[in-house]
Design an enzyme around this catalytic site. Structure first.
Site, PDB file in Angstrom:
ATOM      1  N   GLY A 144       0.812  -1.211   0.000  1.00  0.00           N
ATOM      2  CA  GLY A 144       0.000   0.000   0.000  1.00  0.00           C
ATOM      3  C   GLY A 144       0.841   1.254   0.000  1.00  0.00           C
ATOM      4  O   GLY A 144       1.756   1.400   0.809  1.00  0.00           O
ATOM      5  N   THR A 145       0.540   2.161  -0.912  1.00  0.00           N
ATOM      6  CA  THR A 145       1.258   3.431  -1.018  1.00  0.00           C
ATOM      7  C   THR A 145       0.468   4.344  -1.949  1.00  0.00           C
ATOM      8  O   THR A 145      -0.233   3.870  -2.829  1.00  0.00           O
ATOM      9  CB  THR A 145       2.686   3.224  -1.573  1.00  0.00           C
ATOM     10  OG1 THR A 145       3.503   2.586  -0.596  1.00  0.00           O
ATOM     11  CG2 THR A 145       3.353   4.531  -1.919  1.00  0.00           C
ATOM     12  N   THR A 146       0.628   5.640  -1.745  1.00  0.00           N
ATOM     13  CA  THR A 146       0.166   6.622  -2.724  1.00  0.00           C
ATOM     14  C   THR A 146       1.303   7.599  -2.967  1.00  0.00           C
ATOM     15  O   THR A 146       1.729   8.297  -2.045  1.00  0.00           O
ATOM     16  CB  THR A 146      -1.074   7.380  -2.220  1.00  0.00           C
ATOM     17  OG1 THR A 146      -2.128   6.463  -1.952  1.00  0.00           O
ATOM     18  CG2 THR A 146      -1.553   8.363  -3.279  1.00  0.00           C
TER      19      THR A 146
ATOM     20  N   LYS B 238       9.170   8.001   1.848  1.00  0.00           N
ATOM     21  CA  LYS B 238       9.094   7.325   0.555  1.00  0.00           C
ATOM     22  C   LYS B 238       9.655   8.176  -0.578  1.00  0.00           C
ATOM     23  O   LYS B 238       9.567   7.788  -1.739  1.00  0.00           O
ATOM     24  CB  LYS B 238       7.642   6.952   0.250  1.00  0.00           C
ATOM     25  CG  LYS B 238       7.023   6.029   1.288  1.00  0.00           C
ATOM     26  CD  LYS B 238       5.594   5.677   0.956  1.00  0.00           C
ATOM     27  CE  LYS B 238       4.991   4.804   2.045  1.00  0.00           C
ATOM     28  NZ  LYS B 238       3.587   4.427   1.750  1.00  0.00           N
TER      29      LYS B 238
ATOM     30  N   SER C  45      -1.114   1.798  -4.638  1.00  0.00           N
ATOM     31  CA  SER C  45      -2.476   1.277  -4.496  1.00  0.00           C
ATOM     32  C   SER C  45      -3.518   2.382  -4.402  1.00  0.00           C
ATOM     33  O   SER C  45      -4.685   2.153  -4.701  1.00  0.00           O
ATOM     34  CB  SER C  45      -2.554   0.375  -3.254  1.00  0.00           C
ATOM     35  OG  SER C  45      -2.143   1.084  -2.106  1.00  0.00           O
TER      36      SER C  45
END
Length: 277
Positions: free
Chosen positions: A43-45, A76, A172
């Site tokens: 999960g990451t944006t 990140k 995601s």
């Protein structure tokens, strides 16, 4: 003497030769009680946008391990060179090691040429490395920077394909972030407008994707400055307790009480003296 050529010309189209083999292997594994590994959900944006004078990169700060939040404030946005930064989504170890390796190679390239590295050079190094490993390095990247030719923004997929666009999203929560970009992006934005747009895009990913969360980090790159804003905003603030939720002793009335004595029968007893000499 004529030599026999064993070269076979490539046949066009996709080959399905391994599909039957994979089905047989899966059936054999099922008989022995083994299960094939499943794809791991990460999960990451992460997102980036080109504005009038440079690039704005953004990312959330949640790191997940399955369904567990492993880190609430991880960074990140990775350093590539003084004028180039890279956001990473996917497997955390892969994104960290990939960006560190490319950063070292780009520094050697800069020392060899005596020039500030270009963004297209970093993009070429990343895509060649990822394509070499055929997607087994789970690093989905958003690369942005400013060089002598102007601002550049790339999205790099784990298999090595790249896109050069005025605004990109990965991870995601990318669909929610892309919806914000599609609605509010316009060319030649000012810096504050671009920062607000990227922040709203990351916030959309945070609130619509369980794998994204915590804070919003931004990195603003232009020819004259570099701003690393960590955190830029905190959309998910921890709530405060409004009061004490403990009851005083005696608040709950005792209606009945029964005490049962515990009878113990000693069958064997051993006494061991301690040596104090």
């Amino acid at each position: 003497m004529a030599a026999v050529s064993v070269f076979q010309p490539p046949v066009g189209g996709f080959s399905f030769d391994n599909c039957r083999r994979n089905a047989v292997l899966e059936a054999d594994f099922a008989k022995k009680g083994f299960k094939l590994p499943k794809a791991r959900k990460t999960g990451t944006t992460i997102a980036g946008v080109v504005y009038k004078d440079g690039i704005v990169l953004g990312a959330d700060t949640r790191a997940t391990e399955g369904m567990v939040v492993a880190d609430k404030n991880c960074s990140k946005i990775h350093f590539i060179s003084p004028n180039i930064y890279c956001c990473g989504a996917g497997t955390a170890a892969d994104t960290d090691m990939t960006t560190q390796l490319i950063s070292s190679n780009l520094e050697l390239h800069s020392l060899t040429t005596g020039r500030l590295p270009r963004v297209v050079t970093a993009n070429r190094m990343l895509k060649q490395m990822l394509f070499r490993y055929q997607g087994y390095i789970g690093a989905a990247l958003v690369l942005g920077g400013v060089d002598v030719t102007g601002p550049h923004l790339y999205s790099i997929y784990p298999h090595g394909s790249t896109d050069k666009l005025p605004y990109v999203t990965m991870g995601s929560g990318s669909l929610a972030a892309m919806a914000v970009f599609e609605d509010k992006f316009r060319p030649d934005m000012e810096e504050e407008e671009a920062k607000k747009l990227v922040s709203e895009a990351i916030a959309a990913g945070i609130f619509n994707d369980l794998g994204s969360g915590s804070n919003i980090d931004l990195c603003v790159i232009s020819k004259s400055k570099l701003d690393f804003l960590r955190p830029f905003s905190v959309p998910n603030k921890k709530g405060t307790r409004l009061g004490r939720y403990r009851c005083e002793k005696g608040t709950t009335a005792v209606l009945t009480e029964k005490v049962t004595p515990l009878e113990i029968e000693v069958l064997e007893e051993t006494v061991q003296t301690m040596d104090t000499s």
